[in-house]
Design a protein around this motif. Sequence first.
Motif, mmCIF file in Angstrom:
data_model
loop_
_atom_site.group_PDB
_atom_site.id
_atom_site.type_symbol
_atom_site.label_atom_id
_atom_site.label_comp_id
_atom_site.label_asym_id
_atom_site.label_seq_id
_atom_site.Cartn_x
_atom_site.Cartn_y
_atom_site.Cartn_z
ATOM 1 N N ALA A 99 1.146 2.566 9.439
ATOM 2 C CA ALA A 99 1.725 2.468 8.278
ATOM 3 C C ALA A 99 2.405 1.256 8.112
ATOM 4 O O ALA A 99 2.776 0.569 9.092
ATOM 5 N N MET A 100 2.229 0.696 6.860
ATOM 6 C CA MET A 100 3.061 -0.254 6.184
ATOM 7 C C MET A 100 3.565 0.334 5.005
ATOM 8 O O MET A 100 3.136 0.760 3.988
ATOM 9 N N SER A 101 5.028 0.270 5.047
ATOM 10 C CA SER A 101 5.631 0.878 3.701
ATOM 11 C C SER A 101 5.160 0.163 2.486
ATOM 12 O O SER A 101 5.135 -1.058 2.545
ATOM 13 N N ASN A 102 4.905 1.052 1.594
ATOM 14 C CA ASN A 102 4.091 0.412 0.423
ATOM 15 C C ASN A 102 5.006 0.367 -0.966
ATOM 16 O O ASN A 102 5.353 1.249 -1.454
ATOM 17 N N ASP A 103 5.169 -0.947 -1.260
ATOM 18 C CA ASP A 103 6.082 -1.193 -2.409
ATOM 19 C C ASP A 103 5.514 -0.804 -3.794
ATOM 20 O O ASP A 103 6.310 -1.010 -4.673
ATOM 21 N N PHE A 104 4.281 -0.765 -3.749
ATOM 22 C CA PHE A 104 3.475 -0.488 -4.936
ATOM 23 C C PHE A 104 3.106 1.131 -4.731
ATOM 24 O O PHE A 104 2.635 1.938 -5.575
ATOM 25 N N GLY A 146 -6.621 -1.216 7.988
ATOM 26 C CA GLY A 146 -6.584 -0.487 9.137
ATOM 27 C C GLY A 146 -5.419 0.748 8.768
ATOM 28 O O GLY A 146 -4.965 1.647 9.922
ATOM 29 N N MET A 147 -4.613 0.519 7.910
ATOM 30 C CA MET A 147 -3.453 1.646 7.564
ATOM 31 C C MET A 147 -4.207 3.279 7.417
ATOM 32 O O MET A 147 -5.233 3.227 6.798
ATOM 33 N N ASN A 148 -3.474 4.027 7.918
ATOM 34 C CA ASN A 148 -4.097 5.394 7.763
ATOM 35 C C ASN A 148 -2.848 6.442 7.331
ATOM 36 O O ASN A 148 -2.899 7.648 7.099
ATOM 37 N N ALA A 149 -1.428 5.622 7.035
ATOM 38 C CA ALA A 149 -0.381 6.367 6.606
ATOM 39 C C ALA A 149 0.625 5.319 5.721
ATOM 40 O O ALA A 149 0.183 4.278 5.828
ATOM 41 N N THR A 150 1.273 5.781 4.897
ATOM 42 C CA THR A 150 2.025 5.085 4.059
ATOM 43 C C THR A 150 3.471 5.639 3.619
ATOM 44 O O THR A 150 3.472 6.922 3.797
ATOM 45 N N THR A 192 -1.415 10.778 6.467
ATOM 46 C CA THR A 192 0.065 10.984 6.340
ATOM 47 C C THR A 192 0.717 10.253 5.286
ATOM 48 O O THR A 192 0.289 8.969 5.116
ATOM 49 N N VAL A 193 1.705 10.953 4.370
ATOM 50 C CA VAL A 193 2.396 10.169 3.677
ATOM 51 C C VAL A 193 3.816 10.499 3.806
ATOM 52 O O VAL A 193 4.184 11.655 4.123
ATOM 53 N N MET A 194 4.746 9.452 3.876
ATOM 54 C CA MET A 194 6.047 9.592 4.036
ATOM 55 C C MET A 194 6.755 9.434 2.724
ATOM 56 O O MET A 194 6.606 8.372 1.793
ATOM 57 N N HIS A 195 7.365 10.399 1.880
ATOM 58 C CA HIS A 195 7.917 10.455 0.665
ATOM 59 C C HIS A 195 9.386 9.892 0.751
ATOM 60 O O HIS A 195 10.216 10.530 1.705
ATOM 61 N N ASP A 196 9.840 8.939 -0.196
ATOM 62 C CA ASP A 196 11.232 8.654 -0.280
ATOM 63 C C ASP A 196 12.059 9.632 -1.297
ATOM 64 O O ASP A 196 13.377 9.481 -1.099
ATOM 65 N N ASP A 197 11.350 10.726 -1.742
ATOM 66 C CA ASP A 197 12.032 11.493 -2.547
ATOM 67 C C ASP A 197 11.852 12.777 -1.996
ATOM 68 O O ASP A 197 10.763 13.356 -1.190
ATOM 69 N N ALA A 198 13.174 13.758 -2.083
ATOM 70 C CA ALA A 198 13.001 14.941 -1.663
ATOM 71 C C ALA A 198 12.388 16.005 -2.316
ATOM 72 O O ALA A 198 12.276 15.772 -3.545
ATOM 73 N N ALA A 223 5.761 -0.684 9.862
ATOM 74 C CA ALA A 223 6.688 -1.649 9.451
ATOM 75 C C ALA A 223 7.195 -1.230 7.928
ATOM 76 O O ALA A 223 6.975 -0.621 7.354
ATOM 77 N N TRP A 224 8.297 -2.179 7.628
ATOM 78 C CA TRP A 224 9.335 -1.554 6.788
ATOM 79 C C TRP A 224 8.982 -2.222 5.103
ATOM 80 O O TRP A 224 9.870 -1.877 4.085
ATOM 81 N N THR A 225 8.045 -3.082 4.937
ATOM 82 C CA THR A 225 7.847 -3.352 3.561
ATOM 83 C C THR A 225 6.133 -4.128 3.654
ATOM 84 O O THR A 225 5.911 -4.591 4.713
ATOM 85 N N TYR A 226 5.829 -4.276 2.512
ATOM 86 C CA TYR A 226 4.643 -5.016 2.182
ATOM 87 C C TYR A 226 4.657 -5.962 1.156
ATOM 88 O O TYR A 226 4.075 -7.085 1.077
#
Length: 524
Positions: A156-161, A180-184, A209-215, A393-396
């Motif tokens: 994963a690479m955190s996706n700023d878009f 090559g990313m399969n998660a964001t 896989t997706v990691m949500h910043d929102d609950a 990694a923490w940003t894109y």
Amino acid sequence: MVFGIRGLEDLGKIRISFLGAPRYIVSGLAGDLRLVTKIPRSSRWMSMLGDDNSAERLVPDILVYNEEGFYRQVDNWSKGQLISINDRDFVYTEIKKNKAKYFVLNVKLPSDITPGIYELLVRLESVTFSMIKKEITIKLEVLPFALDPADKYILAMSNDFGTPRSKYFEAALIDQSEHGMNATRMRRLVNKDDPEKYYQILKKNGFHTVMHDDAPVNKDAAVHKRYGIKQIFYGIDEPQPKRRFNNSWNRMLKHLELSRRIHQMGGLVGTSLPYLFGVQLRVPGSSVYVKLPSHKLKQKNLFEPLDWANYPLAVQKLGIKRRRPLNQDLWQYIKGLQQEYETGQIEPNGKPSSKHSWSETYYLPLGFLRYPFYARLLYGFYLFNSHLDGVCAWTYYRPKGNPFDDSDGIDATLAYPTLEGAIASTYCWEAVSKGVNDLRYALTAQKLIKELKKIKSASKSELAYKLEKEFLRILAPFKSLEIRDDTDTKRIDKVFSNKDLQRAREKLIGIILKASQSLGTALK
């Protein structure tokens, strides 16, 4: 592939174009040729590594088709504008005597291509001097196998878009998938009305896989898997005191409170925090809970069984003698997993016996992804050797002011949006992609060795033993970020380079070919 052209004489302004493989009938062959272009950059990211010569370690950044057109746009830059990189009809670059320019060529091959050696042609034409024309031959070997996917990892690479409101929503996902990313990590998706089409875009591009910043707002949104995509809810980012003399643990309390609500809805929770905190959060009465304000903790009756933890590598502390390196507990944990793996203490799922049950990834300051060696290593052989579940990694793309000049603030960027609605790559972003493929070479070799060991044959068992020993020997140099010898301890980048990573890959290819030949496997 990367190649350079140096002028033995002044070539002036030149066009360079990819001609494909004219001698062969290859339907579906495509190539993307770009110039590695310099951008003014701050050395602060690399100075975190503690080097006196950190500025010299910075590499050229963006990949473009037309250097002259790019610099013309950047010279007239103002905040809020975007560049165009598809200006392919213009002069690409200028090559002066004894000066070199470097190019990245990505070639996409059809799945049914016949293995063998192909000659690709690149044409160089000088616009300044019409008599200078040259066709450059690049030999490409197509191997008789396809790499195993790395789907079991979180890449994963955190996706700023990463919000449906962004016009780059799908373009960024396509770009990350191609690297090559399969998660964001995304925002404003989980609670959106009629979100299915956005999840289907994720699925179509190979994300699992997706990691949500929102609950999540309800149980329907909080389910573990939604439209075929696994969901993690991020909680509070780094919920520990960041300053040495800051004793406030209010962020941790907020994280615990939010995590309890998410768990009550049936959701999975993760965050980024030091390894020791991640372990202690799962143990009631641990020192983390002791540090929390006792009256607030008891009043809320909070406890956090973390489902996913993203550990910082703290690479910036390595090699700085005046500071004690951080994360000793994480390094020791990884070392223990490595020892178990090498001695066969493996669970049925292939994980070392002491591997924690929750998902464990690591992250890193983006500055190390401006250094292509680390970009490749941390998404490749080091990830394989860590036996953790992935890397995030923490940003894109997170610039401050002008993203093409660090003088108004340091720009955390790996890729750039363009007027065409596409994403412009960088040299280090391409290195991340190489790292993912290194990982896949290791996984392919590992799988074939396992298949060979299952066959009841003395000769094949002996070969499997030899290949496994060689496999471990090839990957051994990349087990730690510090290399120790009898006299000193050095950072891994002081001992090894991209050439060593490439040599290791080539040796893995040898193992794959030997194992597959013994198995009689019809590789593609």
